[in-house]
Scaffold this active site. Sequence first.
Site, mmCIF file in Angstrom:
data_model
loop_
_atom_site.group_PDB
_atom_site.id
_atom_site.type_symbol
_atom_site.label_atom_id
_atom_site.label_comp_id
_atom_site.label_asym_id
_atom_site.label_seq_id
_atom_site.Cartn_x
_atom_site.Cartn_y
_atom_site.Cartn_z
ATOM 1 C CG ASP A 123 -5.229 5.776 2.774
ATOM 2 O OD1 ASP A 123 -5.179 5.206 3.754
ATOM 3 O OD2 ASP A 123 -4.192 6.517 2.194
ATOM 4 C CB CYS A 168 -0.981 0.043 1.095
ATOM 5 S SG CYS A 168 -0.284 0.038 2.970
ATOM 6 N NE ARG A 226 -4.566 1.490 1.966
ATOM 7 C CZ ARG A 226 -4.141 2.258 0.860
ATOM 8 N NH1 ARG A 226 -5.017 2.183 -0.153
ATOM 9 N NH2 ARG A 226 -3.362 2.959 0.619
#
Length: 179
Positions: free
Chosen positions: A147, A29, A35
């Site tokens: 996100d 990420c 994440r």
Amino acid sequence: MTDSNLNDKTRELIHTLRDKEKIRILFVCLGNICRSPAADGVMNAVVRANGAEARFEIDSAGTGNYHIGDLPDRRMRVHGARRGYTFDHICRQVRPSDFDNFDLIIPMDASNERNLHALAPTTEAERKIVPMAQFIDLSSRYDYVPDPYYEGAEGFELVLDLLENGCDNLFQLLQTNSK
Ligand code: 4NP
């Protein structure tokens, strides 16, 4: 696995990996504090629950360098702990050698995917890049893992829901006896 965004190229790649003794997966990420360390932890839990630790090597990294050396974001760790996960990855940035050392490189969103394509040393290396959304059920209505950094609790719970679904599907696909 129900319907997902899996395309023919990914199906072919997954097929070649099924016969491998060891499968090495890198989740990516932007920050590597929300994440991708969560994906790393969830996938490890799926692998452990299936007694497949010897067959998998799992790691995560970020395209950015803002948080190198940090534990995952406290909110991500708290939401994970509520579901029984311990997210304790130490943040690192993606490096060129990752394209040699991993079989599958899995970005969380389109921006991470673009950055990985720019970093990939060869077109062969680029073939290892498969967005996480390809493993997530279409019924989720998400074609990326959003996100959560500037979001509230719901953002973190959504990330975990999508990752649990995607990691389960990915594990099933990599089983030698799956279609
Ligand atoms: P992640 O979330 O990419 O899921 O780890 C983010 C974490 C930190 C930042 C951005 C996204 N940041 O800009 O610091």
